[in-house]
Design an enzyme around this catalytic site. Structure first.
Site, PDB file in Angstrom:
ATOM      1  N   ASP A   1       2.335  -2.865 -11.352  1.00  0.00           N
ATOM      2  CA  ASP A   1       1.155  -1.799 -11.831  1.00  0.00           C
ATOM      3  C   ASP A   1      -0.001  -2.239 -12.449  1.00  0.00           C
ATOM      4  O   ASP A   1      -0.729  -1.709 -13.083  1.00  0.00           O
ATOM      5  CB  ASP A   1       1.880  -0.731 -12.846  1.00  0.00           C
ATOM      6  N   GLU A   2      -0.125  -3.635 -12.384  1.00  0.00           N
ATOM      7  CA  GLU A   2      -1.389  -4.477 -12.885  1.00  0.00           C
ATOM      8  C   GLU A   2      -1.986  -5.241 -11.850  1.00  0.00           C
ATOM      9  O   GLU A   2      -1.207  -5.946 -11.144  1.00  0.00           O
ATOM     10  CB  GLU A   2      -1.113  -5.052 -14.162  1.00  0.00           C
TER      11      GLU A   2
ATOM     12  N   ASP B   1      -5.106  -1.204 -14.397  1.00  0.00           N
ATOM     13  CA  ASP B   1      -3.934  -0.784 -15.128  1.00  0.00           C
ATOM     14  C   ASP B   1      -3.399   0.679 -14.814  1.00  0.00           C
ATOM     15  O   ASP B   1      -4.066   1.665 -15.480  1.00  0.00           O
ATOM     16  CB  ASP B   1      -3.660  -1.047 -16.592  1.00  0.00           C
TER      17      ASP B   1
END
Length: 376
Positions: free
Chosen positions: A122-123, A19
């Site tokens: 973003d993960e 993350d």
């Protein structure tokens, strides 16, 4: 950097959740050379507190003031005003920067293993079981290398969780934010959940937590020790069964590199293009309601939520995020849709069309509800 190191061996899958920390704000700080100690708020023009847009995202310095994504920009200004009235810096954001930075991060992660799933911009989830031959110490060393590579090559901070299930890996990445690594091995699951608030499980929502608290159940271990049958009388069979499996480390460990094409979606075209993004967000919420009602009518759950935005001139952008397990709960996908809209809408553009799609559909043996974290 905080690292938790423990020892154990197991034949379980070894999953890593990455993350990126305050990703959009971090990219803007790097691009513009801002001081990362200065509150940075990305979104619509605040117009010194009179703006009608929303906050896309903000850095950790702004979060100290209570600023959050999808918050009305006027409220963000009230909490943390900009120059010359306060310390904050307000900018509209540069969406192309985020996509380029994300692709570079995902390339680093993808090269590490054969089973990789990008959950959002973003993960990502990685199944490194085969790459480390089931060795949890090698998995920790690999994670350190990944974190170091992202920092050295891209100057971005990332938090990592390592666990035997998707949910545990994701919870691990939240445990030492920002810039931390946290590992939960199979024989540590019981200790990990002992005394842990219900709200810390990726997305047990406030309504569910309040319902359980009324019966004196405020932690995961309290609910688990009550037993599935007794818990079912309080919260229903589906939730009780799911929570018991989560607490025992038996929830999903599947990482899916291929996105399902099966989906349910709804779109709305405005009669006149909308510059008031709060109104657009309200319409998006209506669409989520329609889609989730349809999913429940069909008896299916989904793991992927996607928001579609078409601007004046027909420029169209779609952004999505996968959640740990398939669900059919409207509240889960409302929060997800708000987050996706806030972090991806062009604050300076008028919107012609907005849409929502539920993807990666499943007909699970036991459908689940209320499982998604509210913050990035």
């Amino acid at each position: 950097m905080n690292v938790v190191v423990k020892e154990a061996t197991t034949t379980s899958r070894i999953l890593i959740h990455c993350d990126l920390d305050a990703f959009f704000a971090a990219v803007e700080v790097l691009h513009h050379g801002f001081d990362d100690e200065t509150p940075l708020i990305i979104g619509s023009d605040p117009k010194q507190g009179r703006g009608r847009g929303i906050v896309s995202t903000c850095n950790y310095a702004a979060r100290v003031f209570g600023v959050r994504s999808a918050m009305p920009i006027s409220e963000a200004w009230r909490r943390c005003p900009g120059h010359p009235y306060g310390p904050a810096r307000f900018i509209s954001g540069t969406r192309g920067l985020y996509s380029r930075a994300s692709r570079k991060v995902m390339a680093i992660l993808r090269d590490t293993c054969s089973i990789f799933e990008q959950a959002s911009i973003d993960e990502a989830y990685l199944d490194v079981t085969d790459e480390v031959e089931g060795d949890w110490d090698r998995a920790l060393a690999l994670t350190r290398d990944l974190q170091r590579s992202i920092q050295e090559q891209l100057a971005l901070s990332a938090s990592f969780g390592i666990g035997p299930t998707r949910i545990l890996a994701k919870m691990g990445s939240e445990e030492r934010k920002p810039g931390g690594i946290f590992r939960i091995m199979p024989d540590e699951i019981q200790d990990f959940f002992r005394g842990r608030s219900m709200r810390e499980v990726p997305g047990i929502g406030p309504k569910r937590a309040t319902q359980l608290a009324e019966w004196g159940l405020t932690t995961v271990d309290e609910a688990s020790e009550l037993g599935e049958l007794a818990l079912a009388r309080i919260s229903g069979e589906r939730f009780a069964s799911w929570l018991q499996r989560v607490a025992e480390g038996e929830s999903s460990s599947e990482i899916s590199p291929i996105r399902s094409r099966k989906s349910i979606g709804k779109e709305h075209t405005f009669e006149t293009d909308q510059s008031d993004h709060e109104s657009v967000l309200h319409q998006l919420e209506v669409l989520v309601n329609l889609v989730m009602n349809r999913a429940q009518d069909l008896g299916v759950s989904g793991r992927l939520g996607e928001v579609k935005i078409r601007y004046t001139g027909f420029e169209t952008h779609t952004s999505g995020r996968s959640i740990p397990v398939a669900m059919d709960d409207e509240g889960v996908f409302l929060r997800l849709a708000r987050q996706l809209f806030a972090t991806n809408v062009d604050a300076s553009a008028s919107v012609r069309l907005v849409g929502f799609r539920l993807g990666q559909l499943e007909i699970p043996d036991t459908k689940q509800t209320m499982l998604f974290d509210e913050e990035e």
